[in-house]
Scaffold this motif. Structure first.
Motif: not given
Length: 121
Positions: A20, A69-74
């Motif tokens: 991460s 992958s990518r989590d824009y909210t985090k």
């Protein structure tokens, strides 16, 4: 922009790890994000890149085994690594730049501190 990686460790061949990378600071300037790695005695190499539009690019060595992958909210980018091999042993670095070309050419402006991945046979 500050980048902080986590998730490295030691696994046996065939195992999995998920790295991460959390971004903070001037994240509005972030376009693509990517992962590099550097094995002992070798040059740093690009592993995977994900753009703001979620397009992905992988090194041949990562295709079929790794997923970015990518989590824009985090503000976080992940690297899921499956079917790990001893040759995947390296320090893995998260990187980003406002310019995609700089990121993929090995000249990103921002680097994380790196996280060690060790794969034993």
């Amino acid at each position: 922009v500050q980048l902080v990686e986590s998730g490295g460790g030691s696994v046996q061949a065939g195992g999995s790890l998920r790295l991460s990378c959390v971004a903070s600071g001037s994240i509005f300037s972030i376009n693509a994000m990517g992962w590099y790695r550097q094995a002992p005695g070798k040059q740093r190499e690009l592993v995977a890149v994900i753009t703001r539009g979620d397009s992905t690019v992988y090194a041949d060595s990562a295709k079929g085994r790794f997923t970015i992958s990518r989590d824009y909210t985090k503000n976080t980018v992940y690297l899921q690594m499956n079917s790990l091999k001893p040759e995947d042993t390296a320090v893995y670095y998260c990187a980003t730049d406002a310019a995609y070309s700089s990121l993929v050419s090995g000249r990103p402006h921002y680097w994380g501190q790196g996280t060690q991945v060790t794969v034993s046979s």
